[in-house]
Scaffold this motif. Structure first.
Motif, short mmCIF file in Angstrom:
data_model
loop_
_atom_site.label_atom_id
_atom_site.label_comp_id
_atom_site.label_asym_id
_atom_site.label_seq_id
_atom_site.Cartn_x
_atom_site.Cartn_y
_atom_site.Cartn_z
N ASP A 1 -36.04 -16.43 24.47
CA ASP A 1 -35.36 -15.96 25.67
C ASP A 1 -33.96 -15.50 25.32
O ASP A 1 -33.50 -15.68 24.18
CB ASP A 1 -35.31 -17.07 26.73
N THR A 2 -33.31 -14.89 26.26
CA THR A 2 -31.93 -14.41 26.07
C THR A 2 -30.99 -15.19 26.99
O THR A 2 -30.06 -14.64 27.57
CB THR A 2 -31.84 -12.91 26.36
N GLY A 3 -31.30 -16.48 27.11
CA GLY A 3 -30.57 -17.30 28.07
C GLY A 3 -29.33 -17.98 27.51
O GLY A 3 -28.71 -17.49 26.57
N VAL A 4 -29.01 -19.12 28.09
CA VAL A 4 -27.75 -19.80 27.78
C VAL A 4 -27.78 -20.53 26.44
O VAL A 4 -26.73 -20.94 25.93
CB VAL A 4 -27.40 -20.82 28.89
N GLY A 5 -28.98 -20.71 25.88
CA GLY A 5 -29.06 -21.44 24.62
C GLY A 5 -28.92 -22.95 24.82
O GLY A 5 -28.77 -23.43 25.95
N ILE A 6 -28.96 -23.66 23.71
CA ILE A 6 -28.90 -25.12 23.76
C ILE A 6 -27.70 -25.59 22.95
O ILE A 6 -27.52 -25.16 21.80
CB ILE A 6 -30.19 -25.73 23.18
N PRO A 7 -26.87 -26.46 23.50
CA PRO A 7 -25.74 -26.99 22.72
C PRO A 7 -26.23 -27.69 21.47
O PRO A 7 -27.26 -28.37 21.50
CB PRO A 7 -25.08 -27.98 23.69
N PRO A 8 -25.52 -27.53 20.36
CA PRO A 8 -25.95 -28.19 19.10
C PRO A 8 -26.14 -29.70 19.26
O PRO A 8 -27.00 -30.29 18.62
CB PRO A 8 -24.80 -27.88 18.14
N SER A 9 -25.35 -30.31 20.15
CA SER A 9 -25.44 -31.76 20.32
C SER A 9 -26.76 -32.19 20.95
O SER A 9 -27.12 -33.37 20.88
CB SER A 9 -24.29 -32.25 21.19
N LYS A 10 -27.49 -31.25 21.56
CA LYS A 10 -28.75 -31.62 22.22
C LYS A 10 -29.98 -31.11 21.48
O LYS A 10 -31.11 -31.36 21.91
CB LYS A 10 -28.76 -31.07 23.65
N LEU A 11 -29.77 -30.39 20.41
CA LEU A 11 -30.93 -29.83 19.70
C LEU A 11 -31.88 -30.90 19.18
O LEU A 11 -33.10 -30.76 19.25
CB LEU A 11 -30.45 -28.96 18.53
N ASP A 12 -31.31 -31.98 18.65
CA ASP A 12 -32.16 -33.02 18.06
C ASP A 12 -32.95 -33.79 19.11
O ASP A 12 -33.99 -34.37 18.80
CB ASP A 12 -31.30 -34.00 17.24
N ALA A 13 -32.43 -33.83 20.34
CA ALA A 13 -33.08 -34.64 21.37
C ALA A 13 -33.83 -33.81 22.40
O ALA A 13 -34.33 -34.36 23.38
CB ALA A 13 -32.03 -35.51 22.08
N ILE A 14 -33.93 -32.51 22.16
CA ILE A 14 -34.48 -31.64 23.20
C ILE A 14 -35.94 -31.94 23.51
O ILE A 14 -36.41 -31.67 24.61
CB ILE A 14 -34.30 -30.15 22.80
N GLN B 1 -32.63 -32.55 29.28
CA GLN B 1 -32.49 -31.18 29.78
C GLN B 1 -31.47 -30.46 28.92
O GLN B 1 -30.46 -31.04 28.51
CB GLN B 1 -32.01 -31.18 31.24
N ALA B 2 -31.74 -29.17 28.66
CA ALA B 2 -30.82 -28.40 27.81
C ALA B 2 -29.46 -28.28 28.47
O ALA B 2 -28.42 -28.45 27.86
CB ALA B 2 -31.39 -27.02 27.52
N ASP B 3 -29.42 -27.94 29.77
CA ASP B 3 -28.15 -27.79 30.47
C ASP B 3 -28.36 -28.21 31.91
O ASP B 3 -28.94 -27.49 32.70
CB ASP B 3 -27.67 -26.34 30.40
N GLU B 4 -27.91 -29.42 32.23
CA GLU B 4 -28.12 -29.96 33.56
C GLU B 4 -27.10 -29.47 34.57
O GLU B 4 -27.14 -29.81 35.73
CB GLU B 4 -28.10 -31.49 33.48
N SER B 5 -26.15 -28.66 34.11
CA SER B 5 -25.09 -28.18 35.00
C SER B 5 -25.47 -26.88 35.70
O SER B 5 -24.73 -26.39 36.55
CB SER B 5 -23.80 -27.96 34.21
N VAL C 1 -37.18 -25.89 17.64
CA VAL C 1 -36.42 -24.91 18.40
C VAL C 1 -35.27 -24.39 17.55
O VAL C 1 -34.67 -25.13 16.76
CB VAL C 1 -35.89 -25.52 19.72
N GLU C 2 -35.01 -23.11 17.70
CA GLU C 2 -33.84 -22.49 17.09
C GLU C 2 -33.02 -21.89 18.23
O GLU C 2 -33.58 -21.16 19.07
CB GLU C 2 -34.26 -21.40 16.09
N SER C 3 -31.73 -22.18 18.27
CA SER C 3 -30.96 -21.77 19.44
C SER C 3 -29.49 -21.55 19.08
O SER C 3 -28.96 -22.16 18.14
CB SER C 3 -31.06 -22.84 20.54
N GLU C 4 -28.87 -20.68 19.85
CA GLU C 4 -27.43 -20.44 19.73
C GLU C 4 -26.89 -20.28 21.14
O GLU C 4 -27.45 -19.50 21.94
CB GLU C 4 -27.17 -19.19 18.89
N SER D 1 -32.67 -18.95 23.08
CA SER D 1 -33.40 -19.96 22.30
C SER D 1 -34.77 -19.42 21.94
O SER D 1 -35.32 -18.57 22.62
CB SER D 1 -33.57 -21.25 23.12
N THR D 2 -35.30 -19.95 20.84
CA THR D 2 -36.67 -19.63 20.43
C THR D 2 -37.39 -20.93 20.11
O THR D 2 -36.98 -21.67 19.22
CB THR D 2 -36.68 -18.73 19.18
N PHE D 3 -38.42 -21.21 20.89
CA PHE D 3 -39.27 -22.37 20.63
C PHE D 3 -40.46 -21.90 19.83
O PHE D 3 -41.14 -20.94 20.21
CB PHE D 3 -39.71 -23.02 21.95
#
Length: 424
Positions: free
Chosen positions: A353-366, A372-376, A404-407, A412-414
């Motif tokens: 996708d071309t979305g908001v991506g996932i913070p590095p701090s949550k990549l391991d627990a996604i 949730q990637a972004d609960e805000s 997952v690979e994300s920035e 993100s790309t699952f």
């Protein structure tokens, strides 16, 4: 006593040279004396090495000479071993086959065994033996070097005990975890069932009430009063919220039940040959309404002639639907791309996708439950937080991997892999 021994040794030495007391001082044979000194020096060095070296007559098995650390290793002097059959130093189960050692076609033999001084009651000493057969002046000899490996054996034994204890603890811990996991699954199953039954009734009644209000009650009410109109509107909105939250809670309970079954290995996959393009296209079709509603552009990039994989078609569609729904949820504009490629013996399938991506701090627990990637994010459908955990369990159940690979702010790309059907 030491002085007498030295005196006797000197006398033997003079006798060996063949001169006797009368002529040794005159040094008629300086070269012979030099060679004898070198030989004694070499022998003294040999007696100080940590190994024990045996020279054995390979035809009779009799020990001809011994040097090295016999005293430290076997608690007996070298002289007491000379003339002894070498097999008497070996344990019974090897002693019976000692002749084979000396008549082997293999010139070099190495084995671990034990040695014991025949006339001592000391415990056998574990040794590493290196045996080499040689011929010297037409005589067959076996040169045997024995190395004390007591410390290594003690370390190995200690390591084995430690390993055994660790294995016992791991088994006990595994059993405890299995029991805890089983109890958790049973608890979730019971609680979810007890919640879903009354929830289904409440949700059904809420929809019936909304329908009767719209068709029967509201038409009879005087709508000239603004307060009444406002109240009718408010009631309608509240009923919609009740129905929406009821649907969401039902989805959550279904996901909890599904995940509990997957983690308890109670799901029986209906495995069959599946074309990767088939379940990908069906998943895209199943999610077409939410993609169209989002304004995003769906793209499909499937490599032609992909080999089939072995899988549960419905479960694989579920994985794709979860990933696509997740991508839509966190993408406000751009594209959702589904790809499939053959890489080695696996098919790699991805949803980008071309979305908001996932913070590095949550990549391991996604892929953990309720993450949730972004609960805000606002104005986005709220998920159960179990979709990716379910995907992970389904993919693992098919012998694949998922990551997952994300920035951030780039998308993100699952990606998940499925083994190619063998023998197709």
């Amino acid at each position: 006593m030491s002085a007498d021994r030295d005196k006797n040794h000197a006398a033997d030495r003079e006798k060996l040279i063949g001169l006797g007391k009368r002529s040794i001082s005159k040094s008629y044979y300086p070269e012979l004396r030099k060679r004898l000194d070198e030989l004694e020096h070499f022998r003294a060095l040999l007696d100080r090495v940590s190994d024990t070296i045996f020279v054995v007559d390979a035809d009779t098995g009799i020990v001809l000479d011994v040097s090295g650390s016999t005293r430290a290793m076997l608690d007996c002097g070298a002289s007491s071993l000379v003339g002894t059959p070498f097999k008497r130093l070996l344990p019974d189960h090897i002693s019976r086959h000692a002749d084979n050692l000396f008549h082997s076609e293999t010139k070099k033999i190495r084995l671990e065994t034990e040695l014991i001084c025949p006339d001592k009651k000391r415990d056998p000493v574990p040794v590493d033996i290196s045996l080499q057969l040689v011929t010297h002046r037409d005589k067959r000899r076996a040169i045997i070097v024995a190395r004390d490996i007591s410390e290594r054996k003690q370390s190995e034994e200690a390591l084995k005990k430690s390993h055994d204890l660790l294995e016992i603890r791991v088994r006990e811990r595994t059993r405890e975890l299995d029991r805890a996991n089983k109890a958790k699954s049973e608890f979730l199953s019971v609680v979810s069932h007890e919640l879903r039954t009354p929830l289904t009734s409440l949700l059904g009644f809420a929809k019936v009430i909304r329908k009767r209000l719209d068709k029967t009650i509201f038409p009879l009410i005087d709508t000239n009063d603004e307060k009444v109109i406002k109240a009718i509107t408010q009631i309608g909105e509240n009923m919609d919220i009740m129905a929406a939250e009821g649907d969401r809670l039902t989805a959550l309970i279904n996901d909890v039940l599904d995940l509990a079954k997957l983690e308890a290995n109670k799901v029986e996959f209906k495995m069959a040959p599946v074309a990767p393009g088939e379940f990908i296209k069906r998943a895209v079709l199943a999610t077409s309404s939410i993609i169209e509603g989002s304004g995003l552009i769906p793209l499909l990039d499937i490599e032609p002639d992909l080999p089939p994989i072995r899988g549960d078609l419905d479960r694989l569609i579920q994985v794709m639907v979860n990933l696509i729904s997740n991508a839509v949820k966190f993408t406000s504009q751009g594209t959702i791309t589904c790809r499939a490629r053959l890489v080695g013996d696996n098919v790699h399938i991805s949803v980008s996708d071309t979305g908001v991506g996932i913070p590095p701090s949550k990549l391991d627990a996604i892929f953990e439950e309720f993450t949730q990637a972004d609960e805000s994010l606002e104005n986005r459908p709220r998920g159960t937080g179990l979709g990716l955990a379910i995907c992970r369990n389904i993919v693992f159940g098919h012998g694949g991997h998922i990551w997952v690979e994300s920035e951030e702010q780039q998308g993100s790309t699952f990606i998940f892999t499925l083994p190619v059907l063998q023998g197709r």
